[in-house]
Enzyme design. Structure first.
Site, PDB file in Angstrom:
ATOM      1  N   TYR A 249       0.850  -1.195   0.000  1.00  0.00           N
ATOM      2  CA  TYR A 249       0.000   0.000   0.000  1.00  0.00           C
ATOM      3  C   TYR A 249       0.890   1.252   0.000  1.00  0.00           C
ATOM      4  O   TYR A 249       0.665   2.205   0.744  1.00  0.00           O
ATOM      5  CB  TYR A 249      -0.925   0.046   1.218  1.00  0.00           C
ATOM      6  CG  TYR A 249      -1.747  -1.187   1.478  1.00  0.00           C
ATOM      7  CD1 TYR A 249      -2.980  -1.372   0.856  1.00  0.00           C
ATOM      8  CD2 TYR A 249      -1.299  -2.164   2.361  1.00  0.00           C
ATOM      9  CE1 TYR A 249      -3.747  -2.504   1.115  1.00  0.00           C
ATOM     10  CE2 TYR A 249      -2.060  -3.300   2.623  1.00  0.00           C
ATOM     11  CZ  TYR A 249      -3.280  -3.463   1.995  1.00  0.00           C
ATOM     12  OH  TYR A 249      -4.034  -4.582   2.261  1.00  0.00           O
ATOM     13  N   GLU A 270       2.496  -1.403  -5.211  1.00  0.00           N
ATOM     14  CA  GLU A 270       1.262  -0.628  -5.328  1.00  0.00           C
ATOM     15  C   GLU A 270       0.490  -1.142  -6.536  1.00  0.00           C
ATOM     16  O   GLU A 270       1.081  -1.617  -7.510  1.00  0.00           O
ATOM     17  CB  GLU A 270       1.586   0.865  -5.477  1.00  0.00           C
ATOM     18  CG  GLU A 270       0.410   1.780  -5.739  1.00  0.00           C
ATOM     19  CD  GLU A 270      -0.673   1.689  -4.690  1.00  0.00           C
ATOM     20  OE1 GLU A 270      -1.839   1.471  -5.081  1.00  0.00           O
ATOM     21  OE2 GLU A 270      -0.367   1.823  -3.488  1.00  0.00           O
ATOM     22  N   ASP A 322       0.542   0.462   4.980  1.00  0.00           N
ATOM     23  CA  ASP A 322      -0.235   1.685   5.213  1.00  0.00           C
ATOM     24  C   ASP A 322      -1.548   1.559   4.446  1.00  0.00           C
ATOM     25  O   ASP A 322      -1.759   2.223   3.429  1.00  0.00           O
ATOM     26  CB  ASP A 322       0.567   2.901   4.745  1.00  0.00           C
ATOM     27  CG  ASP A 322      -0.124   4.222   5.074  1.00  0.00           C
ATOM     28  OD1 ASP A 322      -1.137   4.199   5.797  1.00  0.00           O
ATOM     29  OD2 ASP A 322       0.344   5.272   4.594  1.00  0.00           O
ATOM     30  N   CYS A 347      -5.481   4.199  10.047  1.00  0.00           N
ATOM     31  CA  CYS A 347      -6.380   5.328  10.291  1.00  0.00           C
ATOM     32  C   CYS A 347      -7.670   4.848  10.952  1.00  0.00           C
ATOM     33  O   CYS A 347      -8.649   5.585  11.014  1.00  0.00           O
ATOM     34  CB  CYS A 347      -6.669   6.086   8.995  1.00  0.00           C
ATOM     35  SG  CYS A 347      -7.160   5.064   7.615  1.00  0.00           S
TER      36      CYS A 347
END
Length: 401
Positions: A249, A270, A322, A347
């Site tokens: 990521y 990615e 991430d 997050c």
């Protein structure tokens, strides 16, 4: 009452101390019982990161202290999107589908340079409003290194000659680094579609990042820098110089050049083509091509890589992830047990990161954890953790999506 890991991703408060207390409670079995102070440090961003290491080493037993990297709400946003209202010209922010006009300096979270540009642009429109015609939205973007960009999006096609003339006059009047105009199937840039950021990672080492107008970049440059510094610190602490790193990521390569300063080699993976191209440009900017590889890969390639931890003759014993707000999928989580070091940015610490901690606790210890206040004054909070393997078990059965 639902289990902790079923709580909503958003917090029920905007107060940092209250959000930190909720995270500490959720991870209580993994953390030192001391609840950290959330006060802003008197030192600058680059001077405050090392404090976390000292706190972590004074923890009880093997349980680290929860670290916090706070930031002031005022002036924290280096990328701000607005609508432009007319009669008179003023800015508006859309919330819950409704555009609400801003009054004066009401948008306190904007970086000081953005506030200056906001005023200057309205003053410019008072004498020359050619750029305002059919303008749907505008985005101010500034950097720590004093570059700046104004990007305008239009409802109607642009008259290229007329728009260029008006845009150049505006760019000169405001002292902008670049100005961009977009309409359907049109993009005009004077002279470029990006800003160039320079992050002072450590004395004698800067990390450069080309931040494109059309690609996400962290809207809080100071917090992005502190996150980089924390990742470098923990990577060194847990033996990164002797390991190869798999980065999943990886986006546009926000952290890849910083990781190249520590790890022997970085394989950055990615899926999206535009992000891969941006990541490769950022590697070139930092002269990291010999220390890192950016690979565009489908999901099945990522799965094979997670299973084998090998690619083109290199073995990867550390991993940095991430993921988006939905967090790790079950398959990825099931394959992390055999990595020596797992670094994870989340997050959604209450809803997703707690699942990762529960899945890894039989083989890894939570060695460091930090709260990253990327969006002060909101109901959101990010966290980063490091898990270090303490024993090996048979590889778990892979879980399909």
């Amino acid at each position: 009452m639902p289990p902790r890991h079923q709580e909503e991703a958003c917090f029920d408060t905007t107060e940092l101390a209250a959000k930190v207390a909720q995270v500490h409670h959720a991870f209580a079995e993994y953390l030192d019982p001391h609840v950290p102070d959330c006060a802003l440090p008197s030192a600058g961003p680059s001077d405050s990161v090392g404090q976390g290491s000292a706190d972590a080493t004074t923890a009880v037993g093997d349980r680290p202290r929860l670290e916090v990297l706070p930031q002031a709400e005022s002036g924290s946003r280096y990328r701000c999107l607005f609508q432009l209202l007319s009669h008179p010209y003023r800015y508006a922010r859309r919330k819950h589908g409704i555009a609400t006009a801003l009054e004066g300096d009401e948008f306190v979270i904007a970086a000081p340079r953005i506030k200056l540009l906001m005023r200057a642009f309205l003053e410019h429109l008072a004498s020359d409003d050619r750029l305002a015609k059919s303008c749907r939205s505008l985005n101010f973007h500034v950097t720590l290194s004093d570059d700046s960009m104004l990007a305008l999006v239009y409802e109607e096609p642009l008259d290229e000659v007329g728009w260029r003339e008006a845009a150049e006059a505006c760019r000169t009047a405001l002292g902008l680094g670049t100005i961009v105009g977009r309409a359907k199937k049109q993009c005009i840039a004077l002279p470029r579609t990006h800003v160039l950021e320079r992050f002072p990672l450590q004395p004698g080492l800067d990390v450069y990042q080309q931040q494109e107008e059309s690609i996400f970049s962290n809207p809080s440059a100071p917090m992005c820098l502190q996150t980089m510094q924390w990742l470098v610190e923990v990577a060194r602490q847990f033996g990164g110089t002797d390991l190869n790193l798999l980065e999943l990521y990886s986006g546009s390569g926000t952290y890849t050049p910083a990781m190249c300063s520590v790890f022997a080699h970085v394989l950055s993976v990615e899926i999206q083509r535009t992000l891969v191209e941006a990541a490769r440009r950022n590697l070139e900017l930092n002269h990291c091509e010999s220390r890192a590889t950016v690979h565009r890969a489908p999901v099945e390639f990522c799965r094979r890589l997670l299973r084998s931890r090998e690619h083109e003759g290199r073995r990867y014993d550390a991993v940095l992830l991430d993921p988006p707000r939905d967090g790790l999928d079950d398959f990825t989580r099931s394959q992390l047990h055999n990595f020596e070091v797992v670094m994870l940015i989340s997050c959604s610490p209450l809803r997703k990161l707690i699942l990762d901690a529960e899945a890894l606790h039989t083989t890894h210890r939570l060695a460091r954890m930090v709260i990253l206040d990327h969006f002060p004054g909101t109901r959101h909070l990010e966290a980063a953790v490091v898990f270090v393997r303490h024993r090996t078990i048979d590889a778990p059965v892979a879980v399909d999506d």
